[in-house]
Write a protein that holds these residues in place. Structure first.
Motif, PDB file in Angstrom:
ATOM      1  N   HIS A  38     -36.548 -70.274  -5.115  1.00 19.96           N
ATOM      2  CA  HIS A  38     -37.549 -69.510  -3.426  1.00 19.96           C
ATOM      3  C   HIS A  38     -36.098 -68.475  -2.965  1.00 19.96           C
ATOM      4  CE1 HIS A  38     -40.264 -72.254  -3.371  1.00 19.96           C
ATOM      5  NE2 HIS A  38     -39.361 -73.625  -2.748  1.00 19.96           N
ATOM      6  N   GLY A  39     -35.069 -68.289  -3.594  1.00 15.88           N
ATOM      7  CA  GLY A  39     -34.248 -67.796  -2.915  1.00 15.88           C
ATOM      8  C   GLY A  39     -33.944 -66.641  -4.281  1.00 15.88           C
ATOM      9  N   ILE A  40     -33.017 -66.754  -5.912  1.00 19.54           N
ATOM     10  CA  ILE A  40     -32.720 -65.785  -6.264  1.00 19.54           C
ATOM     11  C   ILE A  40     -34.190 -65.130  -6.594  1.00 19.54           C
ATOM     12  CG2 ILE A  40     -31.525 -65.475  -8.615  1.00 19.54           C
ATOM     13  CD1 ILE A  40     -29.674 -67.825  -7.615  1.00 19.54           C
ATOM     14  N   GLN A  41     -35.272 -65.247  -7.337  1.00 22.40           N
ATOM     15  CA  GLN A  41     -36.227 -65.601  -7.596  1.00 22.40           C
ATOM     16  C   GLN A  41     -37.341 -64.450  -6.663  1.00 22.40           C
ATOM     17  OE1 GLN A  41     -39.685 -67.530 -10.440  1.00 22.40           O
ATOM     18  NE2 GLN A  41     -40.412 -67.655  -7.732  1.00 22.40           N
ATOM     19  N   ASN A  42     -37.523 -64.476  -5.220  1.00 20.55           N
ATOM     20  CA  ASN A  42     -37.324 -63.479  -4.605  1.00 20.55           C
ATOM     21  C   ASN A  42     -36.758 -63.030  -4.562  1.00 20.55           C
ATOM     22  OD1 ASN A  42     -39.784 -65.497  -4.227  1.00 20.55           O
ATOM     23  ND2 ASN A  42     -39.222 -66.648  -2.484  1.00 20.55           N
ATOM     24  N   LEU A  43     -35.635 -62.647  -4.205  1.00 22.17           N
ATOM     25  CA  LEU A  43     -34.863 -61.658  -4.314  1.00 22.17           C
ATOM     26  C   LEU A  43     -34.617 -60.264  -5.357  1.00 22.17           C
ATOM     27  CD1 LEU A  43     -32.028 -60.181  -2.568  1.00 22.17           C
ATOM     28  CD2 LEU A  43     -30.831 -61.112  -4.615  1.00 22.17           C
ATOM     29  N   LEU A  44     -35.267 -60.851  -6.561  1.00 23.86           N
ATOM     30  CA  LEU A  44     -34.806 -60.263  -7.586  1.00 23.86           C
ATOM     31  C   LEU A  44     -36.230 -59.268  -8.161  1.00 23.86           C
ATOM     32  CD1 LEU A  44     -33.275 -62.057 -10.826  1.00 23.86           C
ATOM     33  CD2 LEU A  44     -32.301 -60.358  -8.651  1.00 23.86           C
ATOM     34  N   LYS A  45     -37.315 -60.367  -7.401  1.00 22.45           N
ATOM     35  CA  LYS A  45     -38.608 -59.361  -7.588  1.00 22.45           C
ATOM     36  C   LYS A  45     -39.003 -58.957  -6.789  1.00 22.45           C
ATOM     37  CE  LYS A  45     -42.743 -62.895  -8.461  1.00 22.45           C
ATOM     38  NZ  LYS A  45     -42.563 -64.087  -8.446  1.00 22.45           N
ATOM     39  N   HIS A  46     -38.248 -58.937  -5.500  1.00 22.53           N
ATOM     40  CA  HIS A  46     -37.764 -58.059  -4.316  1.00 22.53           C
ATOM     41  C   HIS A  46     -37.686 -56.791  -4.720  1.00 22.53           C
ATOM     42  CE1 HIS A  46     -38.054 -56.097  -0.228  1.00 22.53           C
ATOM     43  NE2 HIS A  46     -37.066 -55.441  -0.729  1.00 22.53           N
ATOM     44  N   PHE A  47     -36.346 -56.934  -5.384  1.00 16.82           N
ATOM     45  CA  PHE A  47     -36.078 -55.222  -5.849  1.00 16.82           C
ATOM     46  C   PHE A  47     -36.317 -55.212  -7.340  1.00 16.82           C
ATOM     47  CE2 PHE A  47     -33.411 -56.765  -2.488  1.00 16.82           C
ATOM     48  CZ  PHE A  47     -32.661 -55.285  -1.113  1.00 16.82           C
ATOM     49  N   VAL A  48     -36.799 -56.527  -7.632  1.00 13.32           N
ATOM     50  CA  VAL A  48     -37.394 -55.590  -9.581  1.00 13.32           C
ATOM     51  C   VAL A  48     -37.969 -55.882  -9.693  1.00 13.32           C
ATOM     52  CG1 VAL A  48     -36.123 -55.657 -11.882  1.00 13.32           C
ATOM     53  CG2 VAL A  48     -34.177 -55.824  -9.849  1.00 13.32           C
ATOM     54  N   PRO A  49     -39.542 -54.765  -9.661  1.00 11.12           N
ATOM     55  CA  PRO A  49     -40.518 -55.545  -9.775  1.00 11.12           C
ATOM     56  C   PRO A  49     -41.589 -56.576 -10.841  1.00 11.12           C
ATOM     57  CG  PRO A  49     -40.615 -53.488  -9.125  1.00 11.12           C
ATOM     58  CD  PRO A  49     -38.974 -53.787  -9.417  1.00 11.12           C
ATOM     59  N   GLU A  50     -40.639 -56.235 -12.513  1.00 13.13           N
ATOM     60  CA  GLU A  50     -40.587 -56.394 -13.518  1.00 13.13           C
ATOM     61  C   GLU A  50     -40.465 -57.994 -13.614  1.00 13.13           C
ATOM     62  OE1 GLU A  50     -39.476 -52.025 -13.921  1.00 13.13           O
ATOM     63  OE2 GLU A  50     -38.425 -53.930 -12.839  1.00 13.13           O
ATOM     64  N   VAL A  51     -39.267 -58.719 -12.594  1.00 10.33           N
ATOM     65  CA  VAL A  51     -39.402 -59.788 -12.293  1.00 10.33           C
ATOM     66  C   VAL A  51     -40.394 -60.953 -12.327  1.00 10.33           C
ATOM     67  CG1 VAL A  51     -37.231 -61.537 -11.933  1.00 10.33           C
ATOM     68  CG2 VAL A  51     -36.380 -59.654 -11.996  1.00 10.33           C
TER      69      VAL A  51
END
Length: 192
Positions: A173-186
């Motif tokens: 919920h924390g790291i995955q959402n953060l990375l998906k927000h800034f890096v759409p490829e994640v």
């Protein structure tokens, strides 16, 4: 010398703040008494306390993980004594400064990702360094990048984060959402 203690989200791990710099650079994670004693006199002393199963050094803190048996109220005095005795002696925390660099180099050497994804990986690493690691260090742990493959980011959790009941929520919920927000490829984040 006054050493503060803080609870972490992991009930088996307690954070000790000696009010001094523990490691100037990097982190050190010990999971057994033998390797701890070779690398750090302080870690060896802490592992000598019955029930200790892990020791982690950050910039200005030490986290200690215990087994299920003993209670913190029985372990804390011995751990506090070991930390205080060590810092009062003036001895270095690590036996050899190059061991920290060697550990950091081994972690970097173990990274895996396609060279075509270098720009994505650089962005992921920057986000981890600036937004994730400082927050996780507050809880007595650390998270390092291990790899990126087909939209999945692989991370290594250390210190209080390792084995923490809330680490899955932190990852998903924390790291995955953060990375998906800034890096759409994640697409997802996994712990290894």
């Amino acid at each position: 010398m006054f050493i503060q203690t803080e609870a972490t989200p992991n009930p088996a791990t307690l954070k000790f703040l000696p009010g001094k710099v523990v490691l100037e650079e990097g982190t050190a994670d010990f999971r057994d008494a033998a390797s701890a004693g070779e690398s750090s006199q302080l870690a060896g002393k802490i592992f000598a306390v019955p029930g200790v199963t892990g020791v982690f050094f950050g910039y200005d803190f030490v986290t200690v993980t215990k087994s299920e048996g003993p209670e913190w109220q029985h372990l804390k005095p011995a751990i506090l004594g070991a930390i205080m005795e060590h810092f009062m002696s003036g001895a270095p925390v690590m036996a050899n400064v190059s061991q920290i660099a060697d550990t950091a180099q081994r972690e970097t050497d173990g990274e895996f990702f396609d060279s075509a994804d270098t720009e994505i990986v650089d962005t992921i690493k920057e986000l981890l360094e600036t937004r994730v690691r400082p927050a996780v260090a507050q809880d007595g742990g650390d998270i390092t990048f291990r790899g990126y493959e087909n939209g999945t980011v692989f991370l290594h959790m250390k210190g209080a984060c390792s084995g923490c009941p809330s680490s899955t929520a932190t990852l998903k919920h924390g790291i995955q959402n953060l990375l998906k927000h800034f890096v759409p490829e994640v697409q997802q984040v996994e712990s290894i």
